[in-house]
Design an enzyme around this catalytic site. Structure first.
Site, short mmCIF file in Angstrom:
data_model
loop_
_atom_site.label_atom_id
_atom_site.label_comp_id
_atom_site.label_asym_id
_atom_site.label_seq_id
_atom_site.Cartn_x
_atom_site.Cartn_y
_atom_site.Cartn_z
N SER A 111 -54.14 -36.75 6.61
CA SER A 111 -55.00 -35.96 5.73
C SER A 111 -54.64 -35.16 4.71
CB SER A 111 -56.00 -34.88 6.81
OG SER A 111 -54.93 -33.74 7.16
N HIS A 112 -55.45 -34.79 4.11
CA HIS A 112 -55.10 -33.78 2.97
C HIS A 112 -54.66 -32.64 3.46
CE1 HIS A 112 -57.45 -36.67 0.53
NE2 HIS A 112 -57.02 -36.31 -0.46
N GLY A 113 -53.50 -32.04 3.35
CA GLY A 113 -52.96 -30.83 4.03
C GLY A 113 -53.00 -30.82 5.61
N ASP A 125 -58.80 -38.96 6.59
CA ASP A 125 -59.74 -38.05 6.47
C ASP A 125 -61.11 -38.49 5.85
OD1 ASP A 125 -58.29 -37.96 4.25
OD2 ASP A 125 -57.96 -35.92 4.06
#
Length: 226
Positions: free
Chosen positions: A8-10, A64
């Site tokens: 995922s992002h982050g 995500d």
């Protein structure tokens, strides 16, 4: 046991894994990767390649969102590893479902069904048991339960919580949850919370112990999974 690599992002993937572990326990077959602002796609591809190699067999990758860097990088990895499946839409309900053994197609459907209005937005009518008279209370004390369609019985002070709403309801394909407790029937705040926690599309009954026994004996729930 299937393996899952979530990206995922982050820190979203890592947080999702940690949250699911609160319900399902330690997930040794799941690894999470965070795509950080300091990384580029090549950095992420290297991380995916390294982490995927740590599994005993090829993992399924869940990212995500479609079209994002994690998704695009996972597809790059897939080009050299065609036996790896890639899905988007990482969420707690989705991850919980697949680690509990639900096939991916069904898990995706369950995750989508989990998105529903709750709280004051949710319009759900719950039939309440009428107050019992002293005479009726006495006559119910020797009630014996007859055969019923109950799929599971839990004694749990948490009532409707994560395991019930997400795991057991889907695994047992329930269409009604019965919450039994004399004090609960009198507690409007608690009843509102239970209505909010009840999964979308599942009927809810909040009853006294004697009221529940009487309804079961009367065959009210025949044909339902409770």
């Amino acid at each position: 046991m299937a393996n899952y690599l979530i990206v995922s992002h982050g820190e979203y993937a890592k947080a999702t894994k940690a949250s699911v572990e609160m319900i399902a326990g330690e997930l040794k077959n799941v690894k999470a990767i965070a795509f950080k602002q300091t990384m580029n796609q090549d950095d992420l591809l290297e991380e995916i390649t390294k982490t995927a190699s740590e599994f005993d067999k090829a993992p399924t990758i869940i990212v995500d969102i479609a079209g994002g860097t994690p998704a695009n990088t996972a597809q790059r990895y897939q080009q050299t590893h065609p036996n790896v499946a890639v899905y988007s839409g990482l969420s707690m309900p989705l991850l919980l479902a697949v680690v509990m053994g639900t096939p991916m197609d069904e898990a995706i459907k369950q995750a989508a069904d989990n998105m529903a209005p709750v709280g004051l937005t949710k319009q759900k009518e719950t039939k309440q048991e009428k107050p019992k008279t002293a005479k009726a209370e006495k006559s119910d004390k020797n009630v014996t339960l007859k055969p019923h369609t109950m799929q599971n019985v839990r004694i749990d002070e948490r009532l409707i919580h994560g395991q019930v709403a997400t795991m057991w309801t889907n695994a047992l394909k329930l269409n009604r949850i019965m919450v039994v407790g004399d004090d609960i029937v009198k507690n409007d705040v608690l009843k509102t919370g239970l209505k909010t926690a009840c999964p979308h599309g599942v009927h809810l009954s909040i009853l006294t112990a004697h009221g529940a026994a009487r309804r079961i004996n009367s065959g009210k729930y025949v044909g339902q999974t409770v």
